[in-house]
Scaffold this motif. Structure first.
Motif, PDB file in Angstrom:
ATOM      1  N   ALA A   1       0.824  -1.210   0.000  1.00 14.00           N
ATOM      2  CA  ALA A   1       0.000   0.000   0.000  1.00 14.00           C
ATOM      3  C   ALA A   1       0.857   1.259   0.000  1.00 14.00           C
ATOM      4  O   ALA A   1       0.444   2.296  -0.511  1.00 14.00           O
ATOM      5  CB  ALA A   1      -0.939  -0.005   1.198  1.00 14.00           C
ATOM      6  N   LEU A   2       2.050   1.177   0.546  1.00 14.91           N
ATOM      7  CA  LEU A   2       2.926   2.347   0.617  1.00 14.91           C
ATOM      8  C   LEU A   2       3.814   2.506  -0.621  1.00 14.91           C
ATOM      9  O   LEU A   2       4.481   3.518  -0.762  1.00 14.91           O
ATOM     10  CB  LEU A   2       3.797   2.267   1.876  1.00 14.91           C
ATOM     11  N   LEU A   3       3.807   1.521  -1.502  1.00 13.27           N
ATOM     12  CA  LEU A   3       4.618   1.590  -2.720  1.00 13.27           C
ATOM     13  C   LEU A   3       3.805   2.185  -3.864  1.00 13.27           C
ATOM     14  O   LEU A   3       2.589   2.052  -3.906  1.00 13.27           O
ATOM     15  CB  LEU A   3       5.105   0.191  -3.116  1.00 13.27           C
ATOM     16  N   ASP A   4       4.486   2.839  -4.805  1.00 15.95           N
ATOM     17  CA  ASP A   4       3.838   3.361  -6.016  1.00 15.95           C
ATOM     18  C   ASP A   4       3.742   2.216  -7.014  1.00 15.95           C
ATOM     19  O   ASP A   4       4.639   2.003  -7.832  1.00 15.95           O
ATOM     20  CB  ASP A   4       4.638   4.530  -6.585  1.00 15.95           C
ATOM     21  N   MET A   5       2.638   1.476  -6.924  1.00 18.35           N
ATOM     22  CA  MET A   5       2.489   0.242  -7.707  1.00 18.35           C
ATOM     23  C   MET A   5       2.472   0.504  -9.217  1.00 18.35           C
ATOM     24  O   MET A   5       3.060  -0.259  -9.977  1.00 18.35           O
ATOM     25  CB  MET A   5       1.213  -0.500  -7.297  1.00 18.35           C
ATOM     26  N   GLU A   6       1.807   1.560  -9.656  1.00 21.92           N
ATOM     27  CA  GLU A   6       1.721   1.833 -11.094  1.00 21.92           C
ATOM     28  C   GLU A   6       3.100   2.113 -11.683  1.00 21.92           C
ATOM     29  O   GLU A   6       3.427   1.643 -12.767  1.00 21.92           O
ATOM     30  CB  GLU A   6       0.774   3.006 -11.378  1.00 21.92           C
TER      31      GLU A   6
END
Length: 186
Positions: A117-122
């Motif tokens: 949730a804290l990572l920029d997945m896109e």
């Protein structure tokens, strides 16, 4: 050729009459062989015309069906391309999720969902080198939010021979009992 006229006219039949009648018959009538050959040619032409008409009608009917088939084929091709694109996206998603889960496991993450949730997945999904970029993002996250990761402590080493356990694996009470019964120590 005009033998029947000789019988009808009898002596009045002359060569001149024969020529005049033959000339008139040639002008007004067609010979049987000529008639039959022209009749056969006409029948052949009519058959060809009928076949051509039938072929044109079939082509027109098929023309409608061909258009329907073409449209249907185009629709199926579009559906195929969409399904193929969707399948490729799902495969890419599964591969990315696998890379992410392995990297979080190696970094000793406590909660995969919280870390994700804290990572920029896109940004990570669109990366060319996903494994490297995921590792880098996890390292940065670990520095900022260390509580999400377990500490990399080395476990204490085990010391043998302390307490009531003897170095050879027995204890003092057992040795005393063996001596009282006259048994050797093992």
């Amino acid at each position: 050729m005009l033998e029947f006229l000789k019988e009808i006219l009898g002596d009045g039949y002359t060569a001149e009459i024969d020529q005049k009648i033959s000339a008139e018959i040639g002008k007004r009538f067609v010979g049987r062989d000529d008639y039959n050959s022209k009749n056969e040619a006409a029948k052949a032409l009519k058959a060809q015309l009928d076949e051509a008409t039938k072929t044109i009608q079939e082509m027109q009917e098929q023309g409608k069906d061909i258009e329907t088939v073409r449209k249907s084929a185009q629709e199926w091709e579009e559906k195929y391309k969409a399904a193929q694109k969707e399948a490729e996206q799902k495969v890419a998603e599964v591969q990315f999720q696998s890379i992410l889960d392995r990297a979080i496991g190696r970094a000793r993450g406590r909660n995969t969902k919280a870390i994700a949730a804290l990572l920029d997945m896109e940004e990570l999904k669109s990366s060319k080198n996903q494994e490297h970029d995921v590792e880098a993002a996890l390292s940065a996250l670990k520095e900022e939010n260390g509580y999400l990761f377990e500490e990399e402590e080395t476990p204490p080493s085990i010391a043998t021979g302390t307490g009531s356990v003897q170095a050879n694996g027995g204890n003092a009470d057992e040795a005393a009992l063996r001596a009282a019964f006259g048994l050797p120590n093992e």
